[in-house]
Design an enzyme around this catalytic site. Structure first.
Site, PDB file in Angstrom:
ATOM      1  CD1 TRP A 103      -2.119  -2.100   2.053  1.00  0.00           C
ATOM      2  CD2 TRP A 103      -2.931  -1.366   0.102  1.00  0.00           C
ATOM      3  NE1 TRP A 103      -3.114  -2.953   1.659  1.00  0.00           N
ATOM      4  CE2 TRP A 103      -3.634  -2.528   0.470  1.00  0.00           C
ATOM      5  CE3 TRP A 103      -3.258  -0.735  -1.104  1.00  0.00           C
ATOM      6  CZ2 TRP A 103      -4.650  -3.075  -0.306  1.00  0.00           C
ATOM      7  CZ3 TRP A 103      -4.282  -1.274  -1.886  1.00  0.00           C
ATOM      8  CH2 TRP A 103      -4.953  -2.425  -1.487  1.00  0.00           C
ATOM      9  CG  ASP A 172      -3.379   3.974   4.069  1.00  0.00           C
ATOM     10  OD1 ASP A 172      -4.481   3.792   4.631  1.00  0.00           O
ATOM     11  OD2 ASP A 172      -3.014   3.341   3.058  1.00  0.00           O
ATOM     12  CE  LYS A 196      -8.348  -3.378   3.839  1.00  0.00           C
ATOM     13  NZ  LYS A 196      -7.488  -2.535   3.030  1.00  0.00           N
TER      14      LYS A 196
HETATM   15  C1  LIG Z   1      -7.079  -1.955   1.951  1.00  0.00           C
HETATM   16  C2  LIG Z   1      -6.090  -0.869   2.040  1.00  0.00           C
HETATM   17  C3  LIG Z   1      -6.032   0.148   1.083  1.00  0.00           C
HETATM   18  C4  LIG Z   1      -6.910   0.183  -0.142  1.00  0.00           C
HETATM   19  O1  LIG Z   1      -8.110   0.727   0.143  1.00  0.00           O
HETATM   20  P1  LIG Z   1      -9.219   0.981  -1.002  1.00  0.00           P
HETATM   21  O2  LIG Z   1     -10.314   1.565  -0.184  1.00  0.00           O
HETATM   22  O3  LIG Z   1      -9.531  -0.354  -1.603  1.00  0.00           O
HETATM   23  O4  LIG Z   1      -8.653   1.911  -1.998  1.00  0.00           O
HETATM   24  C5  LIG Z   1      -5.102   1.157   1.259  1.00  0.00           C
HETATM   25  N1  LIG Z   1      -4.267   1.162   2.313  1.00  0.00           N
HETATM   26  C6  LIG Z   1      -4.287   0.191   3.254  1.00  0.00           C
HETATM   27  C7  LIG Z   1      -3.347   0.263   4.414  1.00  0.00           C
HETATM   28  C8  LIG Z   1      -5.201  -0.846   3.142  1.00  0.00           C
HETATM   29  O5  LIG Z   1      -5.215  -1.821   4.079  1.00  0.00           O
END
Ligand SMILES: *Cc1c(COP(=O)(O)O)cnc(C)c1O
Length: 361
Positions: A103, A172, A196
């Site tokens: 990511w 993030d 998540k």
């Molecule tokens: C799942 C995830 C993403 C991607 O997220 P989307 O909403 O599918 O764009 C980005 N960063 C992390 C740390 C993730 O776990």
């Protein structure tokens, strides 16, 4: 009785059963409107109230000071990979990133479209099995970006790197938002896809400090400016109403459990149960992440052979333990145990792992 399994998928992921039941109860007639939230106008009083409640719950649960804006946006965390440089890059200044996995790499790739990027630390040398220590950001950077939890590798920051004054820390937190108590003042921007840890797919939570909204160049497309959404409380255009509603229910439920301090306590207990099984297995299960970088949210491990791993995933599924196959870049298995995964679910998995070891070693 409806059949429910223990869902260890990495995202979209399990939601609290009381949240789903409440949504079911209100599905056809939301608070006497005779409509579903899916059908309500986003300009209606009823929607407006629940929208504001969702914002307020984030502020309350995360202890956000007044100068932070809570935005509900679309396009996933992946859209924030470019919205961060668009909104925060300063002319003539580079951007700094820490590379802790897939990511982070995707975020770096987007930032490079807007200017120079310095990778100040990386754990790629050991297949991202740890979080780099003593990370130093320069005072010349536009901003500093980290990935709070690395879903694929099962690593997580347990202390936050410091940034020089005037260099905002951007994080993030897609896979660890609200998994533990944090000091929000350490961050300029926090973003997280909801699917998540706080709700369903389709909405992204973005938290931005007020003073950072003014950095964006005027000629940036309207929808790409955080400022647009902050000024209109995420109602500039039609927001993903249903997804925000489910987030609201899930935040309310988390509040009823005792908020983030209570979630953290349970999350630490859950993670310890699984890491103990791994550590006491005499090498039958081998954890991917270095112990001091282990994630509370994604427990990653391998068995001796891919055949044994496949057998383990299959037999777990027969017991109602679903979604345990690891990501292809690490292989093996991964148990995603986000806020909504119950202690009971984790205990059931731990029992299964011990039995599987006895029968297969
Ligand atoms: C799942 C995830 C993403 C991607 O997220 P989307 O909403 O599918 O764009 C980005 N960063 C992390 C740390 C993730 O776990």
């Amino acid at each position: 009785m409806t059949k429910r399994v223990y869902n260890f998928y990495p995202g979209p992921a399990t939601l609290p059963l009381p949240v789903l039941k409440k949504a079911q109860e209100e599905l056809l007639d939301y608070k006497g409107t005779g409509m579903s939230v899916m059908e309500l106008s986003h300009r209606s009083k009823e929607y407006g109230e629940l929208h504001q409640e969702a914002v307020d719950l984030v502020k309350e649960l995360m202890n956000l000071p007044d100068e932070y804006h809570v935005l509900w946006l679309q396009g996933g965390a992946s859209t924030q990979f470019y919205m961060v440089p668009v909104n925060l890059k300063i002319d003539g200044k580079h951007m700094e990133y820490v590379n802790t996995g897939a990511w982070a790499k995707k975020a770096i790739k987007e930032a490079k479209l807007y200017g120079d990027v310095n990778i100040v630390a990386s754990s790629e040398d050991e297949n991202f099995s740890y979080i780099p220590k003593n990370i130093e950001f320069s005072d010349k950077a536009s901003y500093a970006h980290i990935t709070g939890n690395n879903t694929i590798y099962g690593t997580e920051y347990h202390e936050w790197p410091k940034t020089p004054d005037d260099v905002p820390l951007v994080c993030d937190m897609s896979s660890n938002i609200m998994d533990k108590v944090i000091d929000p003042k350490k961050f300029g921007v926090i973003y997280a896809g909801a699917q998540k840890n706080i709700g369903p797919a389709g909405v992204t939570l973005v938290i931005v400090r007020e003073d950072l909204l003014g950095r964006v160049p005027e000629n940036t497309p309207t929808m790409q400016k955080w400022k647009t959404h902050a000024e209109k409380n995420s109602l500039f255009n039609t927001p993903p109403c249903w997804a925000i509603y489910i987030c609201k229910l899930s935040l309310e439920y988390n509040k009823s459990l005792g908020g983030v301090p209570a979630l953290e306590k349970t999350n630490r207990k859950k993670a310890k149960i699984l890491y103990d099984v791994i550590d006491k297995s005499d090498g039958f299960y081998k954890g991917h992440a270095k112990p001091d970088s282990r994630s509370l949210m994604n427990v990653t491990f391998n068995l001796q052979t891919p055949e044994l791993e496949e057998k383990c995933v299959k037999e777990a599924a027969e017991r109602g333990l679903i979604g345990l196959k690891g990501h292809r870049s690490v292989g093996g298995m991964r148990a995603s145990i986000y806020n909504a995964m119950t202690l009971e679910g984790v205990e059931t998995l731990a029992e299964f792992m011990k039995e599987f070891q006895e029968e297969n070693q």
